[in-house]
Scaffold this motif. Structure first.
Motif, PDB file in Angstrom:
ATOM      1  N   ALA A 201      -0.555   0.482  10.615  1.00  0.00           N
ATOM      2  CA  ALA A 201       0.131  -0.763  10.285  1.00  0.00           C
ATOM      3  C   ALA A 201       1.458  -0.870  11.027  1.00  0.00           C
ATOM      4  CB  ALA A 201       0.357  -0.854   8.778  1.00  0.00           C
ATOM      5  N   LEU A 202       2.178   0.237  11.077  1.00  0.00           N
ATOM      6  CA  LEU A 202       3.475   0.229  11.748  1.00  0.00           C
ATOM      7  C   LEU A 202       3.343  -0.027  13.244  1.00  0.00           C
ATOM      8  CD1 LEU A 202       5.078   3.246   9.881  1.00  0.00           C
ATOM      9  CD2 LEU A 202       5.802   0.863   9.695  1.00  0.00           C
ATOM     10  N   LYS A 203       2.196   0.300  13.810  1.00  0.00           N
ATOM     11  CA  LYS A 203       2.010   0.131  15.252  1.00  0.00           C
ATOM     12  C   LYS A 203       1.486  -1.246  15.635  1.00  0.00           C
ATOM     13  CE  LYS A 203       1.359   5.035  16.327  1.00  0.00           C
ATOM     14  NZ  LYS A 203       2.554   5.133  17.175  1.00  0.00           N
ATOM     15  N   ILE A 204       0.627  -1.851  14.799  1.00  0.00           N
ATOM     16  CA  ILE A 204      -0.036  -3.089  15.216  1.00  0.00           C
ATOM     17  C   ILE A 204       0.543  -4.349  14.588  1.00  0.00           C
ATOM     18  CG2 ILE A 204      -2.195  -1.835  15.584  1.00  0.00           C
ATOM     19  CD1 ILE A 204      -3.287  -3.259  13.062  1.00  0.00           C
ATOM     20  N   ALA A 205       1.263  -4.224  13.473  1.00  0.00           N
ATOM     21  CA  ALA A 205       1.667  -5.408  12.715  1.00  0.00           C
ATOM     22  C   ALA A 205       2.834  -6.141  13.356  1.00  0.00           C
ATOM     23  CB  ALA A 205       2.025  -5.013  11.291  1.00  0.00           C
ATOM     24  N   ASP A 206       2.779  -7.461  13.302  1.00  0.00           N
ATOM     25  CA  ASP A 206       3.970  -8.270  13.532  1.00  0.00           C
ATOM     26  C   ASP A 206       4.774  -8.342  12.233  1.00  0.00           C
ATOM     27  OD1 ASP A 206       3.582  -9.340  16.328  1.00  0.00           O
ATOM     28  OD2 ASP A 206       1.711 -10.005  15.421  1.00  0.00           O
ATOM     29  N   THR A 207       4.045  -8.454  11.128  1.00  0.00           N
ATOM     30  CA  THR A 207       4.663  -8.504   9.801  1.00  0.00           C
ATOM     31  C   THR A 207       3.894  -7.595   8.857  1.00  0.00           C
ATOM     32  OG1 THR A 207       5.376 -10.797  10.113  1.00  0.00           O
ATOM     33  CG2 THR A 207       5.282  -9.986   7.845  1.00  0.00           C
ATOM     34  N   ILE A 216       5.090  -9.418  -4.232  1.00  0.00           N
ATOM     35  CA  ILE A 216       5.538  -8.941  -2.929  1.00  0.00           C
ATOM     36  C   ILE A 216       6.820  -8.147  -3.121  1.00  0.00           C
ATOM     37  CG2 ILE A 216       6.383  -9.605  -0.658  1.00  0.00           C
ATOM     38  CD1 ILE A 216       4.517 -11.989  -0.736  1.00  0.00           C
ATOM     39  N   LEU A 217       6.710  -6.849  -2.890  1.00  0.00           N
ATOM     40  CA  LEU A 217       7.877  -5.983  -3.027  1.00  0.00           C
ATOM     41  C   LEU A 217       8.745  -6.026  -1.782  1.00  0.00           C
ATOM     42  CD1 LEU A 217       9.297  -3.850  -4.808  1.00  0.00           C
ATOM     43  CD2 LEU A 217       7.903  -2.106  -3.661  1.00  0.00           C
ATOM     44  N   ALA A 218       8.091  -6.167  -0.617  1.00  0.00           N
ATOM     45  CA  ALA A 218       8.832  -6.210   0.645  1.00  0.00           C
ATOM     46  C   ALA A 218       8.007  -6.939   1.689  1.00  0.00           C
ATOM     47  CB  ALA A 218       9.163  -4.810   1.131  1.00  0.00           C
ATOM     48  N   GLN A 219       8.709  -7.569   2.642  1.00  0.00           N
ATOM     49  CA  GLN A 219       8.061  -8.261   3.745  1.00  0.00           C
ATOM     50  C   GLN A 219       8.990  -8.226   4.940  1.00  0.00           C
ATOM     51  OE1 GLN A 219       6.983 -12.295   2.858  1.00  0.00           O
ATOM     52  NE2 GLN A 219       6.540 -12.822   4.972  1.00  0.00           N
ATOM     53  N   GLY A 220       8.447  -7.842   6.110  1.00  0.00           N
ATOM     54  CA  GLY A 220       9.284  -7.805   7.296  1.00  0.00           C
ATOM     55  C   GLY A 220       8.578  -7.146   8.456  1.00  0.00           C
ATOM     56  N   SER A 221       9.308  -6.939   9.532  1.00  0.00           N
ATOM     57  CA  SER A 221       8.762  -6.245  10.692  1.00  0.00           C
ATOM     58  C   SER A 221       8.569  -4.769  10.346  1.00  0.00           C
ATOM     59  CB  SER A 221       9.727  -6.371  11.869  1.00  0.00           C
ATOM     60  OG  SER A 221      10.915  -5.625  11.604  1.00  0.00           O
ATOM     61  N   PRO A 222       7.778  -4.047  11.154  1.00  0.00           N
ATOM     62  CA  PRO A 222       7.630  -2.609  10.892  1.00  0.00           C
ATOM     63  C   PRO A 222       8.954  -1.874  10.786  1.00  0.00           C
ATOM     64  CG  PRO A 222       5.964  -3.314  12.453  1.00  0.00           C
ATOM     65  CD  PRO A 222       6.862  -4.502  12.231  1.00  0.00           C
TER      66      PRO A 222
END
Length: 245
Positions: A201-207, A216-222
């Motif tokens: 997830a940390l490598k491919i996600a934009d969000t 939703i506990l958190a939302q953002g870039s890696p």
């Protein structure tokens, strides 16, 4: 843009989604993480109208999903490709027929074009010369790739991934994650990934969106998620992941 507003879903006394608000940006990869029972799969099913919310709305490009009825729902779902957790291939069908299935169901393409498309999609997922094989003759990683080829068979605008790397070894996990990223870029799709694979997830996600008991506990870039000081988030993300980026 997919806009989710004040979404609630309960099963008896179990309140699975709680006033959930989320914007999913077009052309990007959004990865939804969270522990078991956090509401990830329930949210995914709402996106393709397999479930109806108790309250709240989901809006796709200005259309309210809850207002769609009958044939409009079927037309709406044609915009989606889905990679299921267990690939969900038809065991009695060859690889070619599995990939061709949505083309035969939802297009008027002739067989020559369908077979050309089958080979094109297999090439996109790094497979070749396996059209005649059965799913039982394939490794787990190959089945995932065939499932992905079927998911993109009719060039959907949206691709939903339900735990795409579950059960795969680390090498194949990295390979599938690269494919998700490559396909998103080459087809310009909007991708929503449900995953327990934090490193991926940390490598491919934009969000990255983290669900916790339906909220939703958190939302953002890696990098923003990695830098969070929230104890629950830090407990969920393995400590050694920080050295991976």
């Amino acid at each position: 843009m997919i806009r989710i507003r004040n979404l609630n879903k309960s099963f008896g006394s179990n309140h699975v989604l709680r006033d959930l608000n989320l914007d999913i940006e077009s052309g990007k990869i959004t990865v939804i993480i969270g522990g078991s029972g956090s509401g990830k799969s329930v949210l995914l099913k709402h996106l393709i109208k397999l479930m109806e919310p108790d309250s709240g709305t989901i809006e796709f490009n200005g259309k309210i999903l809850g207002e769609l009825k009958g044939r409009d729902v079927l037309e709406f779902r044609k915009q989606f490709g889905m990679l299921f957790q267990e690939s969900a291939l038809f065991d009695s069908m060859s690889v070619a027929d599995n990939i061709a299935f949505p083309m035969r169901e939802h297009t008027k393409w002739n067989e020559t074009k369908i077979q050309d498309k089958v080979r094109e999609k297999l090439d996109m997922v790094g497979l070749g010369e396996i059209e005649g094989r059965l799913p039982s003759e394939l490794s787990g990683g190959m089945r995932k790739r065939v499932g992905l080829a079927r998911a993109i068979a009719i060039d959907p605008g949206y691709i939903l991934y339900d735990e795409p790397t579950t059960g795969l070894d680390p090498i194949m996990t990295r390979s599938i994650n690269r494919l998700i990223s490559d396909i998103n870029q080459s087809l310009g799709t909007t991708s929503v990934v449900i995953s327990h694979d934090i490193k991926g997830a940390l490598k491919i996600a934009d969000t990255i969106v983290m669900l916790h008991y339906g909220e939703i506990l958190a939302q953002g870039s890696p990098k923003e998620i990695l830098g969070s000081t929230n104890y629950v988030i830090q407990s969920f993300i393995a400590y050694d992941v920080k050295g991976e980026l």
